[in-house]
Design a protein around this motif. Structure first.
Motif, PDB file in Angstrom:
ATOM      1  N   UNK A  29       0.826  -1.209   0.000  1.00 54.69           N
ATOM      2  CA  UNK A  29       0.000   0.000   0.000  1.00 54.69           C
ATOM      3  C   UNK A  29       0.861   1.260   0.000  1.00 54.69           C
ATOM      4  N   UNK A  30       1.949   1.250   0.742  1.00 56.58           N
ATOM      5  CA  UNK A  30       2.853   2.404   0.755  1.00 56.58           C
ATOM      6  C   UNK A  30       3.506   2.579  -0.615  1.00 56.58           C
ATOM      7  N   UNK A  31       3.903   1.471  -1.228  1.00 58.01           N
ATOM      8  CA  UNK A  31       4.519   1.542  -2.556  1.00 58.01           C
ATOM      9  C   UNK A  31       3.530   2.082  -3.582  1.00 58.01           C
ATOM     10  N   UNK A  32       2.297   1.568  -3.560  1.00 64.84           N
ATOM     11  CA  UNK A  32       1.274   2.049  -4.492  1.00 64.84           C
ATOM     12  C   UNK A  32       0.953   3.518  -4.244  1.00 64.84           C
ATOM     13  N   UNK A  33       0.772   3.866  -2.975  1.00 66.64           N
ATOM     14  CA  UNK A  33       0.436   5.244  -2.638  1.00 66.64           C
ATOM     15  C   UNK A  33       1.535   6.209  -3.026  1.00 66.64           C
ATOM     16  N   UNK A  34       2.770   5.827  -2.745  1.00 68.62           N
ATOM     17  CA  UNK A  34       3.906   6.689  -3.047  1.00 68.62           C
ATOM     18  C   UNK A  34       4.058   6.904  -4.550  1.00 68.62           C
TER      19      UNK A  34
END
Length: 207
Positions: A89-94
């Motif tokens: 989720x952090x990778x997608x959001x970033x």
């Protein structure tokens, strides 16, 4: 690719790498050190747009995006105290926040290019920064999108607390987002100084 664009590409890559490293270190209760380096990406984009145009600015953004993807892939392989340093989720959001916000910045800047020198960089950065913050924190931490990564427990980020320790009760991630947004807005104003100086040096006729 024009060789004159290489400094912009290198600067963007350096900012993305530095921010991915510094985001691991807290600054006070609501921020990380990465919050102070990441907004410089908008400065690089705006300088490239003013001096070389929207096309080269987009190429710099895509270079930054690819750098961010590499950093995220590395982060998923590094285990911290509570699991991988970078979750899906952090990778997608970033990645999504960076790409959308930077491309939006370029579009807004281009639309305002003919106005007073400060209007295009200031307005485009304010719009891009706001979208960046909203997208990243919503995708990375809100319970609304928990289906993206069911195994990722984000309950800590959704603990109900007074906003920034003093306001109405809201999930913790909202306080983190508001603090991050405030830093971006403050740096958008301060960045007008280096923007003016750099543009004057590179293209005196455009300053």
């Amino acid at each position: 690719m024009n060789r004159t664009h290489i400094p912009g590409i290198l600067a963007m890559a350096a900012i993305v790498v530095a921010s991915n490293i510094l985001v691991q270190f807290l600054f006070g209760q609501w921020l990380t050190w990465g919050a102070f380096t990441y907004p410089l990406a908008f400065l690089v984009t705006d300088v490239m747009n003013r001096v070389y145009g929207a096309g080269p600015a987009r190429r710099v953004v895509f270079a930054g995006f690819l750098t961010g993807v590499i950093c995220s892939l590395i982060g998923t392989q590094i285990m911290g105290e509570f699991g991988p340093l970078v979750t899906l989720r952090i990778a997608l959001g970033s990645g999504l926040a960076f790409l959308v916000a930077q491309l939006l910045d370029i579009s807004v800047f281009s639309a305002l290019r003919g106005g007073r020198w400060w209007r295009a960089p200031l307005v485009s950065t304010l719009v891009g920064s706001s979208v960046d913050t909203a997208l990243f924190f919503t995708i990375a931490f809100s319970t609304w999108l928990s289906a993206l990564e069911p195994g990722n427990d984000v309950s800590w980020a959704n603990e109900a607390l007074p906003l920034l320790g003093a306001g109405p009760v809201a999930p913790l991630w909202v306080s983190l987002a508001v603090a991050d947004w405030a830093v971006k807005l403050s740096l958008a104003l301060l960045a007008l100084i280096p923007f003016r100086l750099i543009v004057r040096r590179l293209q005196p006729s455009l300053a």
